[in-house]
Enzyme design. Structure first.
Site, PDB file in Angstrom:
ATOM      1  N   GLY A  14       0.792  -1.228   0.000  1.00 24.16           N
ATOM      2  CA  GLY A  14       0.000   0.000   0.000  1.00 24.16           C
ATOM      3  C   GLY A  14       0.822   1.273   0.000  1.00 24.16           C
ATOM      4  N   MET A  92      -4.181  -6.931  -6.906  1.00 24.70           N
ATOM      5  CA  MET A  92      -3.662  -7.943  -7.830  1.00 24.70           C
ATOM      6  C   MET A  92      -4.714  -9.004  -8.144  1.00 24.70           C
ATOM      7  SD  MET A  92      -0.880  -6.446  -8.263  1.00 24.70           S
ATOM      8  CE  MET A  92       0.379  -7.423  -9.050  1.00 24.70           C
ATOM      9  N   ILE A  94      -7.599 -10.193 -11.318  1.00 26.24           N
ATOM     10  CA  ILE A  94      -8.235  -9.986 -12.620  1.00 26.24           C
ATOM     11  C   ILE A  94      -9.714  -9.751 -12.345  1.00 26.24           C
ATOM     12  CG2 ILE A  94      -8.789 -11.094 -14.822  1.00 26.24           C
ATOM     13  CD1 ILE A  94      -6.042 -12.015 -14.923  1.00 26.24           C
ATOM     14  N   LEU A  95     -10.287  -8.742 -12.975  1.00 27.34           N
ATOM     15  CA  LEU A  95     -11.667  -8.343 -12.671  1.00 27.34           C
ATOM     16  C   LEU A  95     -12.611  -8.805 -13.780  1.00 27.34           C
ATOM     17  CD1 LEU A  95     -10.661  -4.757 -11.583  1.00 27.34           C
ATOM     18  CD2 LEU A  95     -11.427  -6.589 -10.064  1.00 27.34           C
ATOM     19  N   ASN A 109      -6.315   2.554 -12.498  1.00 18.77           N
ATOM     20  CA  ASN A 109      -5.301   1.579 -12.103  1.00 18.77           C
ATOM     21  C   ASN A 109      -3.921   2.197 -12.303  1.00 18.77           C
ATOM     22  OD1 ASN A 109      -4.209  -0.993 -11.356  1.00 18.77           O
ATOM     23  ND2 ASN A 109      -3.786  -1.397 -13.515  1.00 18.77           N
ATOM     24  N   HIS A 111       0.052   0.969 -13.152  1.00 17.00           N
ATOM     25  CA  HIS A 111       0.774  -0.195 -13.655  1.00 17.00           C
ATOM     26  C   HIS A 111       2.251   0.170 -13.811  1.00 17.00           C
ATOM     27  CE1 HIS A 111       1.235  -4.040 -15.615  1.00 17.00           C
ATOM     28  NE2 HIS A 111       1.973  -3.444 -16.534  1.00 17.00           N
ATOM     29  N   LEU A 146      -7.248  -6.162 -19.900  1.00 15.99           N
ATOM     30  CA  LEU A 146      -6.278  -6.096 -18.802  1.00 15.99           C
ATOM     31  C   LEU A 146      -5.144  -5.113 -19.129  1.00 15.99           C
ATOM     32  CD1 LEU A 146      -5.310  -7.348 -16.058  1.00 15.99           C
ATOM     33  CD2 LEU A 146      -3.936  -8.899 -17.447  1.00 15.99           C
ATOM     34  N   ASP A 147      -4.947  -4.129 -18.256  1.00 18.88           N
ATOM     35  CA  ASP A 147      -3.903  -3.102 -18.423  1.00 18.88           C
ATOM     36  C   ASP A 147      -4.021  -2.395 -19.778  1.00 18.88           C
ATOM     37  OD1 ASP A 147      -2.836  -3.802 -15.927  1.00 18.88           O
ATOM     38  OD2 ASP A 147      -1.542  -5.327 -16.802  1.00 18.88           O
ATOM     39  N   GLU A 176       5.669   6.333  -9.178  1.00 20.30           N
ATOM     40  CA  GLU A 176       4.250   5.984  -9.013  1.00 20.30           C
ATOM     41  C   GLU A 176       3.624   6.901  -7.952  1.00 20.30           C
ATOM     42  OE1 GLU A 176       3.359   1.835  -8.370  1.00 20.30           O
ATOM     43  OE2 GLU A 176       4.912   1.195  -9.769  1.00 20.30           O
TER      44      GLU A 176
HETATM   45  C1  GAR Z   1       2.844  -1.104  -7.655  1.00 23.97           C
HETATM   46  O1  GAR Z   1       4.134  -1.134  -8.179  1.00 23.97           O
HETATM   47  C2  GAR Z   1       1.809  -1.147  -8.764  1.00 23.97           C
HETATM   48  O2  GAR Z   1       2.220  -0.465  -9.901  1.00 23.97           O
HETATM   49  C3  GAR Z   1       1.699  -2.623  -8.998  1.00 23.97           C
HETATM   50  O3  GAR Z   1       1.731  -3.186  -7.709  1.00 23.97           O
HETATM   51  C4  GAR Z   1       2.557  -2.382  -6.882  1.00 23.97           C
HETATM   52  C5  GAR Z   1       1.848  -2.121  -5.580  1.00 23.97           C
HETATM   53  O4  GAR Z   1       2.687  -1.480  -4.664  1.00 23.97           O
HETATM   54  N1  GAR Z   1       0.506  -2.944  -9.694  1.00 23.97           N
HETATM   55  C6  GAR Z   1       0.426  -3.862 -10.662  1.00 23.97           C
HETATM   56  O5  GAR Z   1       1.363  -4.536 -11.023  1.00 23.97           O
HETATM   57  C7  GAR Z   1      -0.953  -4.012 -11.280  1.00 23.97           C
HETATM   58  N2  GAR Z   1      -0.872  -4.760 -12.495  1.00 23.97           N
HETATM   59  P1  GAR Z   1       2.095  -0.787  -3.357  1.00 23.97           P
HETATM   60  O6  GAR Z   1       1.236  -1.844  -2.647  1.00 23.97           O
HETATM   61  O7  GAR Z   1       3.295  -0.445  -2.536  1.00 23.97           O
HETATM   62  O8  GAR Z   1       1.306   0.409  -3.737  1.00 23.97           O
END
Ligand code: GAR
Length: 215
Positions: A14, A92, A94-95, A109, A111, A146-147, A176
């Site tokens: 998170g 994480m 798939i919806l 989202n 990515h 997806l994505d 991010e």
């Molecule tokens: C992030 O790097 C996000 O981009 C990725 O999961 C991580 C969550 O980190 N998401 C995906 O890969 C979705 N396809 P966080 O829990 O520290 O925010």
């Protein structure tokens, strides 16, 4: 313009949620996180929510017989909070198309790649294996592909000599935390809209690549 109600979905640490908590707490985002929901009861992000005084809920996907029944339960839990925006922050799963359609135009989202490159998993290693000079991250509207939804904003992270998947991932993660609050800030200020022909920003069409923040 009323303060927007935001529900954040997580599965893990998170850190993106934390960036959003900080940006709402500082008043930069005209929005309130009304609930954080995790499909994993032990996700550390739930603790981050509790520490910030935000409702933290878990809905364990393992206790459901199918993807459809889990998504239906998740949808009713989310809708009980009457959100304006649903934010997937490391969620994480798939919806189902039904779930995605229900939130079309009001679900984001993030990515860890410069979409449309490297949809799916292992994005950092795949960028390294391909010898890319640039990697990065993307915030996009969620659609059933997806994505694959329309892009809002990307941040570029140059690949450095000697990078491995871990070092690259760390630098992408930092960015991010920059672009997710930015995209949510725009949405909450009514600056972003998803139209059938693509994303509109301040009343003008955004290019298919979205906003691009260079290194
Ligand atoms: C992030 O790097 C996000 O981009 C990725 O999961 C991580 C969550 O980190 N998401 C995906 O890969 C979705 N396809 P966080 O829990 O520290 O925010």
């Amino acid at each position: 313009m009323a303060t927007k109600r935001i529900v954040v979905l997580i599965s893990g640490s998170g850190s993106n949620l934390q960036a959003l908590i900080d940006a709402t707490a500082s008043g930069r985002i005209d929005g309130r996180i009304v609930s954080v929901i995790s499909n994993r009861p032990d996700a550390f992000g739930l603790e981050r929510a509790r520490r910030a005084g935000i409702k933290a809920e878990s809905l364990d996907h393992k206790t459901f017989a199918s993807r459809e029944t889990f998504d239906a339960a998740l949808q009713s839990l989310i809708d009980s909070h009457e959100p304006d925006l649903v934010v997937l922050a490391g969620f994480m799963r798939i919806l189902t198309p039904e779930f995605v359609s229900h939130y079309l135009g009001r679900m984001f989202n993030i990515h860890p790649s410069l979409l449309p490159r490297y949809k799916g998993l292992q994005t950092h290693q795949r960028a390294l294996d391909a010898g890319d000079a640039e990697h990065g991250c993307t915030v996009h509207f969620v659609t059933p592909e997806l994505d694959g939804g329309p892009l809002i904003v990307q941040a570029v992270v140059p690949v450095q000599a000697g990078d491995d998947a871990n070092s690259l991932q760390q630098r992408v993660h930092e960015r991010e935390h920059e672009i997710y609050p930015l995209a949510v800030e725009w949405f909450c200020a009514d600056r972003l809209r998803l139209l059938p022909q693509g994303v509109e920003f301040d009343g003008h069409p955004l290019p298919a690549t979205g906003h691009r923040l260079d290194a």
